[in-house]
Design a protein around this motif. Structure first.
Motif, PDB file in Angstrom:
ATOM      1  N   ILE A   1       0.826  -1.202   0.000  1.00  0.00           N
ATOM      2  CA  ILE A   1       0.000   0.000   0.000  1.00  0.00           C
ATOM      3  C   ILE A   1       0.861   1.253   0.000  1.00  0.00           C
ATOM      4  O   ILE A   1       0.620   2.204  -0.765  1.00  0.00           O
ATOM      5  CB  ILE A   1      -0.936   0.002   1.227  1.00  0.00           C
ATOM      6  N   GLY A   2       1.878   1.270   0.853  1.00  0.00           N
ATOM      7  CA  GLY A   2       2.733   2.451   0.959  1.00  0.00           C
ATOM      8  C   GLY A   2       3.477   2.758  -0.327  1.00  0.00           C
ATOM      9  O   GLY A   2       3.554   3.915  -0.754  1.00  0.00           O
ATOM     10  N   THR A   3       4.006   1.707  -0.960  1.00  0.00           N
ATOM     11  CA  THR A   3       4.732   1.909  -2.213  1.00  0.00           C
ATOM     12  C   THR A   3       3.790   2.400  -3.312  1.00  0.00           C
ATOM     13  O   THR A   3       4.135   3.298  -4.092  1.00  0.00           O
ATOM     14  CB  THR A   3       5.423   0.609  -2.647  1.00  0.00           C
ATOM     15  N   ALA A   4       2.587   1.812  -3.366  1.00  0.00           N
ATOM     16  CA  ALA A   4       1.614   2.240  -4.366  1.00  0.00           C
ATOM     17  C   ALA A   4       1.172   3.678  -4.131  1.00  0.00           C
ATOM     18  O   ALA A   4       1.085   4.485  -5.075  1.00  0.00           O
ATOM     19  CB  ALA A   4       0.403   1.309  -4.343  1.00  0.00           C
ATOM     20  N   LYS A   5       0.903   4.044  -2.887  1.00  0.00           N
ATOM     21  CA  LYS A   5       0.498   5.416  -2.572  1.00  0.00           C
ATOM     22  C   LYS A   5       1.595   6.409  -2.955  1.00  0.00           C
ATOM     23  O   LYS A   5       1.325   7.463  -3.548  1.00  0.00           O
ATOM     24  CB  LYS A   5       0.196   5.550  -1.081  1.00  0.00           C
ATOM     25  N   ALA A   6       2.834   6.081  -2.590  1.00  0.00           N
ATOM     26  CA  ALA A   6       3.941   6.985  -2.895  1.00  0.00           C
ATOM     27  C   ALA A   6       4.095   7.188  -4.393  1.00  0.00           C
ATOM     28  O   ALA A   6       4.482   8.275  -4.847  1.00  0.00           O
ATOM     29  CB  ALA A   6       5.240   6.437  -2.294  1.00  0.00           C
ATOM     30  N   SER A   7       3.753   6.164  -5.163  1.00  0.00           N
ATOM     31  CA  SER A   7       3.878   6.249  -6.617  1.00  0.00           C
ATOM     32  C   SER A   7       2.839   7.171  -7.244  1.00  0.00           C
ATOM     33  O   SER A   7       2.993   7.584  -8.393  1.00  0.00           O
ATOM     34  CB  SER A   7       3.763   4.854  -7.243  1.00  0.00           C
ATOM     35  N   ILE A   8       1.781   7.479  -6.504  1.00  0.00           N
ATOM     36  CA  ILE A   8       0.771   8.423  -7.003  1.00  0.00           C
ATOM     37  C   ILE A   8       0.758   9.689  -6.142  1.00  0.00           C
ATOM     38  O   ILE A   8      -0.253  10.369  -6.012  1.00  0.00           O
ATOM     39  CB  ILE A   8      -0.623   7.777  -7.059  1.00  0.00           C
ATOM     40  N   SER A   9       1.930   9.962  -5.538  1.00  0.00           N
ATOM     41  CA  SER A   9       2.166  11.207  -4.787  1.00  0.00           C
ATOM     42  C   SER A   9       1.264  11.362  -3.566  1.00  0.00           C
ATOM     43  O   SER A   9       0.914  12.487  -3.182  1.00  0.00           O
ATOM     44  CB  SER A   9       1.997  12.428  -5.718  1.00  0.00           C
ATOM     45  N   ASP A  10       0.902  10.252  -2.947  1.00  0.00           N
ATOM     46  CA  ASP A  10       0.162  10.287  -1.692  1.00  0.00           C
ATOM     47  C   ASP A  10       1.183  10.221  -0.562  1.00  0.00           C
ATOM     48  O   ASP A  10       1.826   9.190  -0.348  1.00  0.00           O
ATOM     49  CB  ASP A  10      -0.804   9.102  -1.617  1.00  0.00           C
ATOM     50  N   ALA A  11       1.335  11.328   0.169  1.00  0.00           N
ATOM     51  CA  ALA A  11       2.379  11.432   1.196  1.00  0.00           C
ATOM     52  C   ALA A  11       2.224  10.409   2.310  1.00  0.00           C
ATOM     53  O   ALA A  11       3.201  10.050   2.969  1.00  0.00           O
ATOM     54  CB  ALA A  11       2.383  12.836   1.789  1.00  0.00           C
ATOM     55  N   SER A  12       1.006   9.894   2.535  1.00  0.00           N
ATOM     56  CA  SER A  12       0.809   8.921   3.605  1.00  0.00           C
ATOM     57  C   SER A  12       1.471   7.584   3.307  1.00  0.00           C
ATOM     58  O   SER A  12       1.594   6.725   4.183  1.00  0.00           O
ATOM     59  CB  SER A  12      -0.689   8.708   3.863  1.00  0.00           C
ATOM     60  N   GLY A  13       1.937   7.407   2.070  1.00  0.00           N
ATOM     61  CA  GLY A  13       2.633   6.174   1.720  1.00  0.00           C
ATOM     62  C   GLY A  13       3.888   5.961   2.536  1.00  0.00           C
ATOM     63  O   GLY A  13       4.235   4.825   2.869  1.00  0.00           O
ATOM     64  N   VAL A  14       4.576   7.054   2.881  1.00  0.00           N
ATOM     65  CA  VAL A  14       5.793   6.928   3.697  1.00  0.00           C
ATOM     66  C   VAL A  14       5.446   6.361   5.066  1.00  0.00           C
ATOM     67  O   VAL A  14       6.146   5.490   5.592  1.00  0.00           O
ATOM     68  CB  VAL A  14       6.498   8.293   3.825  1.00  0.00           C
ATOM     69  N   GLU A  15       4.349   6.827   5.651  1.00  0.00           N
ATOM     70  CA  GLU A  15       3.921   6.313   6.953  1.00  0.00           C
ATOM     71  C   GLU A  15       3.594   4.827   6.875  1.00  0.00           C
ATOM     72  O   GLU A  15       3.911   4.059   7.795  1.00  0.00           O
ATOM     73  CB  GLU A  15       2.706   7.088   7.449  1.00  0.00           C
ATOM     74  N   ASP A  16       2.958   4.411   5.790  1.00  0.00           N
ATOM     75  CA  ASP A  16       2.647   2.988   5.620  1.00  0.00           C
ATOM     76  C   ASP A  16       3.919   2.161   5.523  1.00  0.00           C
ATOM     77  O   ASP A  16       4.015   1.071   6.112  1.00  0.00           O
ATOM     78  CB  ASP A  16       1.800   2.779   4.369  1.00  0.00           C
ATOM     79  N   LEU A  17       4.898   2.658   4.787  1.00  0.00           N
ATOM     80  CA  LEU A  17       6.161   1.935   4.665  1.00  0.00           C
ATOM     81  C   LEU A  17       6.885   1.868   6.001  1.00  0.00           C
ATOM     82  O   LEU A  17       7.471   0.836   6.356  1.00  0.00           O
ATOM     83  CB  LEU A  17       7.043   2.592   3.601  1.00  0.00           C
ATOM     84  N   GLU A  18       6.850   2.945   6.755  1.00  0.00           N
ATOM     85  CA  GLU A  18       7.479   2.938   8.070  1.00  0.00           C
ATOM     86  C   GLU A  18       6.779   1.963   9.010  1.00  0.00           C
ATOM     87  O   GLU A  18       7.419   1.308   9.839  1.00  0.00           O
ATOM     88  CB  GLU A  18       7.494   4.349   8.647  1.00  0.00           C
ATOM     89  N   ARG A  19       5.445   1.856   8.881  1.00  0.00           N
ATOM     90  CA  ARG A  19       4.704   0.879   9.680  1.00  0.00           C
ATOM     91  C   ARG A  19       5.083  -0.534   9.273  1.00  0.00           C
ATOM     92  O   ARG A  19       5.215  -1.424  10.124  1.00  0.00           O
ATOM     93  CB  ARG A  19       3.203   1.109   9.495  1.00  0.00           C
ATOM     94  N   SER A  20       5.275  -0.763   7.984  1.00  0.00           N
ATOM     95  CA  SER A  20       5.715  -2.069   7.501  1.00  0.00           C
ATOM     96  C   SER A  20       7.060  -2.437   8.117  1.00  0.00           C
ATOM     97  O   SER A  20       7.257  -3.568   8.591  1.00  0.00           O
ATOM     98  CB  SER A  20       5.824  -2.061   5.973  1.00  0.00           C
ATOM     99  N   ILE A  21       7.976  -1.494   8.125  1.00  0.00           N
ATOM    100  CA  ILE A  21       9.301  -1.732   8.698  1.00  0.00           C
ATOM    101  C   ILE A  21       9.191  -2.048  10.184  1.00  0.00           C
ATOM    102  O   ILE A  21       9.845  -2.973  10.700  1.00  0.00           O
ATOM    103  CB  ILE A  21      10.213  -0.511   8.450  1.00  0.00           C
ATOM    104  N   GLU A  22       8.358  -1.308  10.884  1.00  0.00           N
ATOM    105  CA  GLU A  22       8.162  -1.524  12.324  1.00  0.00           C
ATOM    106  C   GLU A  22       7.653  -2.942  12.596  1.00  0.00           C
ATOM    107  O   GLU A  22       8.163  -3.648  13.489  1.00  0.00           O
ATOM    108  CB  GLU A  22       7.174  -0.492  12.853  1.00  0.00           C
ATOM    109  N   LEU A  23       6.650  -3.373  11.858  1.00  0.00           N
ATOM    110  CA  LEU A  23       6.098  -4.712  12.047  1.00  0.00           C
ATOM    111  C   LEU A  23       7.111  -5.795  11.676  1.00  0.00           C
ATOM    112  O   LEU A  23       7.215  -6.822  12.368  1.00  0.00           O
ATOM    113  CB  LEU A  23       4.838  -4.873  11.194  1.00  0.00           C
ATOM    114  N   ALA A  24       7.841  -5.569  10.595  1.00  0.00           N
ATOM    115  CA  ALA A  24       8.826  -6.560  10.155  1.00  0.00           C
ATOM    116  C   ALA A  24       9.963  -6.691  11.161  1.00  0.00           C
ATOM    117  O   ALA A  24      10.448  -7.799  11.425  1.00  0.00           O
ATOM    118  CB  ALA A  24       9.368  -6.186   8.779  1.00  0.00           C
ATOM    119  N   ARG A  25      10.392  -5.588  11.728  1.00  0.00           N
ATOM    120  CA  ARG A  25      11.431  -5.648  12.772  1.00  0.00           C
ATOM    121  C   ARG A  25      10.926  -6.428  13.980  1.00  0.00           C
ATOM    122  O   ARG A  25      11.623  -7.291  14.517  1.00  0.00           O
ATOM    123  CB  ARG A  25      11.800  -4.236  13.239  1.00  0.00           C
TER     124      ARG A  25
END
Length: 204
Positions: free
Chosen positions: A115-139
């Motif tokens: 979701i985060g990568t797709a959002k970022a690709s259409i200039s949705d700034a919340s995509g970064v937050e989604d990616l950071e959440r992904s990293i948090e869960l994966a860690r």
């Protein structure tokens, strides 16, 4: 077959057909999804799309489940990779809801990544937050594949916004992760991307 070469998908196709004939739609869908993922790794996008579509059709009338969440998560990833970003976000959010419902932390990490990568690709700034959440869960879950994937994807997103240093730091973390775990996930991409960032920063 995939590792040694000569993969033609017959094993997956036979498994899906036999499981569907037995009424095991989740098993058949799982086989179709694995077939799709393998085709994508081989660079066969059309076949990958056909098999992930088949997996989704098999489960379309089924209630939410862990298998349905996994298939939807993989479908979201493939939509994102095909630059069908709005569809990727929509499918990813459906998958994420199921993953949360069944407590599937690794799938949640993958879902936020897609979701985060797709959002970022259409200039949705919340995509970064989604990616950071992904990293948090994966860690937290020590899901090293998803962690490497999310770090690399975030590295791409932030460099397009001009933050070359943060991008390099993220890529260095992927390299350290690979060295620590012995996993070479995304290694070729990682090395090439690091070389580009180092060049931009003048660290020749």
């Amino acid at each position: 077959q995939f590792i040694v070469g000569g993969f033609d998908g017959a094993v997956f196709a036979e498994a899906a057909a036999e499981l569907e004939a037995l009424g095991d739609l989740e098993g058949a869908a799982s086989a179709e999804a694995e077939h799709a993922s393998t085709c994508w790794l081989l660079g066969e996008r059309a076949r990958a799309d056909a098999h992930i579509d088949a997996a989704q059709r098999l489960l379309a009338q089924q209630p939410p489940s862990a298998v349905k969440a996994k298939v939807a998560t993989e479908a979201s990833r493939m939509l994102m990779l095909a630059a069908r970003h709005e569809e990727a976000v929509r499918t990813g959010e459906e998958a994420l809801a199921m993953s949360r419902r069944f407590g599937l932390a690794e799938l949640q990490a993958s879902g936020y990544n897609n979701i985060g990568t797709a959002k970022a690709s259409i200039s949705d700034a919340s995509g970064v937050e989604d990616l950071e959440r992904s990293i948090e869960l994966a860690r937290a879950g020590n899901f090293t594949y998803e962690l490497a994937r999310a770090l690399n994807n975030l590295a791409v997103v932030v460099v397009t916004r001009g933050d070359v240093r943060r991008s390099l730091d993220l890529l260095l973390e992927v390299r350290e992760l690979n060295e620590r775990t012995g996993h070479e996930g995304f290694g070729r991409f990682n090395r090439a991307a690091m070389a580009q960032r180092l060049f931009i920063l003048g660290r020749w």
